[in-house]
Design a protein around this motif. Sequence first.
Motif, PDB file in Angstrom:
ATOM      1  N   ALA A   1     -18.763 -12.182  -4.254  1.00  0.00           N
ATOM      2  CA  ALA A   1     -17.312 -12.389  -4.224  1.00  0.00           C
ATOM      3  C   ALA A   1     -17.002 -13.519  -3.302  1.00  0.00           C
ATOM      4  CB  ALA A   1     -16.528 -11.122  -4.135  1.00  0.00           C
ATOM      5  N   ASN A   2     -15.574 -14.077  -3.449  1.00  0.00           N
ATOM      6  CA  ASN A   2     -14.954 -14.812  -2.551  1.00  0.00           C
ATOM      7  C   ASN A   2     -14.223 -14.490  -1.607  1.00  0.00           C
ATOM      8  OD1 ASN A   2     -16.240 -17.219  -4.026  1.00  0.00           O
ATOM      9  ND2 ASN A   2     -14.427 -17.410  -5.311  1.00  0.00           N
ATOM     10  N   ASP A   3     -13.959 -13.349  -1.600  1.00  0.00           N
ATOM     11  CA  ASP A   3     -13.130 -12.450  -0.627  1.00  0.00           C
ATOM     12  C   ASP A   3     -13.335 -10.830  -0.574  1.00  0.00           C
ATOM     13  OD1 ASP A   3     -11.627 -11.826  -2.600  1.00  0.00           O
ATOM     14  OD2 ASP A   3     -10.148 -13.430  -2.467  1.00  0.00           O
ATOM     15  N   ILE A   4     -12.614 -10.196   0.027  1.00  0.00           N
ATOM     16  CA  ILE A   4     -12.734  -8.649   0.056  1.00  0.00           C
ATOM     17  C   ILE A   4     -11.483  -8.247  -0.160  1.00  0.00           C
ATOM     18  CG2 ILE A   4     -13.314  -6.579   1.348  1.00  0.00           C
ATOM     19  CD1 ILE A   4     -14.898  -8.374   3.228  1.00  0.00           C
ATOM     20  N   LYS A   5     -11.318  -7.690  -1.547  1.00  0.00           N
ATOM     21  CA  LYS A   5     -10.171  -7.045  -2.013  1.00  0.00           C
ATOM     22  C   LYS A   5      -9.934  -5.741  -1.453  1.00  0.00           C
ATOM     23  CE  LYS A   5      -8.957  -8.010  -6.273  1.00  0.00           C
ATOM     24  NZ  LYS A   5      -8.856  -7.989  -7.859  1.00  0.00           N
ATOM     25  N   PHE A   6      -8.845  -5.241  -0.654  1.00  0.00           N
ATOM     26  CA  PHE A   6      -9.027  -3.896  -0.338  1.00  0.00           C
ATOM     27  C   PHE A   6      -7.741  -3.480  -0.867  1.00  0.00           C
ATOM     28  CE2 PHE A   6      -7.346  -6.515   3.461  1.00  0.00           C
ATOM     29  CZ  PHE A   6      -6.230  -5.550   3.911  1.00  0.00           C
ATOM     30  N   LEU A   7      -6.873  -4.020  -1.222  1.00  0.00           N
ATOM     31  CA  LEU A   7      -5.409  -3.311  -1.602  1.00  0.00           C
ATOM     32  C   LEU A   7      -5.196  -3.935  -3.003  1.00  0.00           C
ATOM     33  CD1 LEU A   7      -2.992  -3.052   1.503  1.00  0.00           C
ATOM     34  CD2 LEU A   7      -3.836  -1.131   0.000  1.00  0.00           C
ATOM     35  N   GLN A   8      -5.086  -3.306  -3.996  1.00  0.00           N
ATOM     36  CA  GLN A   8      -4.703  -3.708  -5.149  1.00  0.00           C
ATOM     37  C   GLN A   8      -3.386  -3.748  -5.750  1.00  0.00           C
ATOM     38  OE1 GLN A   8      -7.219  -1.918  -8.329  1.00  0.00           O
ATOM     39  NE2 GLN A   8      -7.299  -3.797  -9.490  1.00  0.00           N
ATOM     40  N   ALA A   9      -2.913  -4.782  -6.259  1.00  0.00           N
ATOM     41  CA  ALA A   9      -1.563  -4.819  -7.072  1.00  0.00           C
ATOM     42  C   ALA A   9      -0.486  -4.183  -6.274  1.00  0.00           C
ATOM     43  CB  ALA A   9      -1.779  -4.132  -8.406  1.00  0.00           C
ATOM     44  N   GLN A  10       0.037  -4.537  -5.083  1.00  0.00           N
ATOM     45  CA  GLN A  10       1.009  -3.921  -4.463  1.00  0.00           C
ATOM     46  C   GLN A  10       2.275  -4.646  -4.774  1.00  0.00           C
ATOM     47  OE1 GLN A  10       0.031  -2.139  -1.328  1.00  0.00           O
ATOM     48  NE2 GLN A  10      -1.545  -2.053  -2.994  1.00  0.00           N
ATOM     49  N   LYS A  11       3.315  -3.591  -4.669  1.00  0.00           N
ATOM     50  CA  LYS A  11       4.602  -3.990  -4.703  1.00  0.00           C
ATOM     51  C   LYS A  11       5.427  -4.787  -3.816  1.00  0.00           C
ATOM     52  CE  LYS A  11       5.939   0.047  -7.912  1.00  0.00           C
ATOM     53  NZ  LYS A  11       6.953   1.083  -7.928  1.00  0.00           N
ATOM     54  N   SER A  12       6.242  -5.617  -4.046  1.00  0.00           N
ATOM     55  CA  SER A  12       7.237  -6.512  -3.045  1.00  0.00           C
ATOM     56  C   SER A  12       8.335  -5.604  -2.817  1.00  0.00           C
ATOM     57  CB  SER A  12       7.248  -7.786  -3.242  1.00  0.00           C
ATOM     58  OG  SER A  12       8.118  -8.046  -4.658  1.00  0.00           O
ATOM     59  N   GLY A  13       9.197  -6.378  -1.773  1.00  0.00           N
ATOM     60  CA  GLY A  13      10.326  -5.720  -1.600  1.00  0.00           C
ATOM     61  C   GLY A  13      10.604  -4.738  -0.610  1.00  0.00           C
ATOM     62  N   ALA A  14      11.683  -4.275  -0.372  1.00  0.00           N
ATOM     63  CA  ALA A  14      12.247  -3.242   0.928  1.00  0.00           C
ATOM     64  C   ALA A  14      11.171  -1.796   0.644  1.00  0.00           C
ATOM     65  CB  ALA A  14      13.511  -3.171   0.724  1.00  0.00           C
ATOM     66  N   GLY A  15      10.894  -1.539   1.875  1.00  0.00           N
ATOM     67  CA  GLY A  15      10.206  -0.109   1.884  1.00  0.00           C
ATOM     68  C   GLY A  15       8.853  -0.022   1.211  1.00  0.00           C
ATOM     69  N   HIS A  16       8.133  -1.203   0.997  1.00  0.00           N
ATOM     70  CA  HIS A  16       6.844  -1.381   0.532  1.00  0.00           C
ATOM     71  C   HIS A  16       5.908  -1.753   1.321  1.00  0.00           C
ATOM     72  CE1 HIS A  16       9.088  -1.466  -3.708  1.00  0.00           C
ATOM     73  NE2 HIS A  16       8.702  -0.309  -3.421  1.00  0.00           N
ATOM     74  N   PHE A  17       5.306  -0.809   2.053  1.00  0.00           N
ATOM     75  CA  PHE A  17       4.138  -1.302   3.215  1.00  0.00           C
ATOM     76  C   PHE A  17       2.897  -0.636   3.248  1.00  0.00           C
ATOM     77  CE2 PHE A  17       8.526  -1.470   5.178  1.00  0.00           C
ATOM     78  CZ  PHE A  17       8.637  -2.720   5.533  1.00  0.00           C
ATOM     79  N   ALA A  18       1.985  -1.340   3.722  1.00  0.00           N
ATOM     80  CA  ALA A  18       0.578  -0.588   3.911  1.00  0.00           C
ATOM     81  C   ALA A  18       0.051  -0.733   5.155  1.00  0.00           C
ATOM     82  CB  ALA A  18      -0.256  -1.502   2.950  1.00  0.00           C
TER      83      ALA A  18
END
Length: 198
Positions: A105-122
């Motif tokens: 692969a070209n990178d390491i995907k560790f979080l998938q399909a995240q939401k944007s906007g207020a209150g959305h964190f990882a």
Amino acid sequence: DELLISDAGTIKRIDFSHLDASKFKQVATLSETSATGTLSFASCFTSTYQNYFVIFNNLKVATNGADVNMLFHYGDSNGNDSSAHNYSFIRRYPSSTDATNENNANDIKFLQAQKSGAGHFAHGTMYVFNPLSTTDGITAGTILSNSNTNNSAGAQMTVTSFNMPESGSNSAYTGFQFAASTGNIQGDVTVYGIVNPS
């Protein structure tokens, strides 16, 4: 700061103060409270330490549905993200049987399909083993992450294991970056060197 551990598939939080702080030496940190292209460290890995521990807090993507990826830097340069190198990883969701993996692969995907906007964190932690090794297959690591932001399925907890089976021109990795698959990203990242065994 807190770190996440996987206990028989259950993600648990441990306050960083409970660890032996003498074994962890802060080598780099950044805090981006506004969306930017990447969260990058060009030269955080040096010959002082063999292995490293990373804490990331409050990661947030600016574009709804974006993944969060990790790439290595080499040559002490932010501009060289080694995307042509061959990454191999497997990502597992502890609360289900879902898993995904990629080779070359070209990178390491560790979080998938995240939401944007207020209150959305990882939030989460990453270990990086032997980043300065120029031998294929030696550089490896793990990422534990927890978010409440998965775009289609609510909360997302992931365990990712990665390896660099072909490091491309036998390059030592001097740093890394977190980036969104599309759009910008923000958050806090701190890198610690793990004191070498005596």
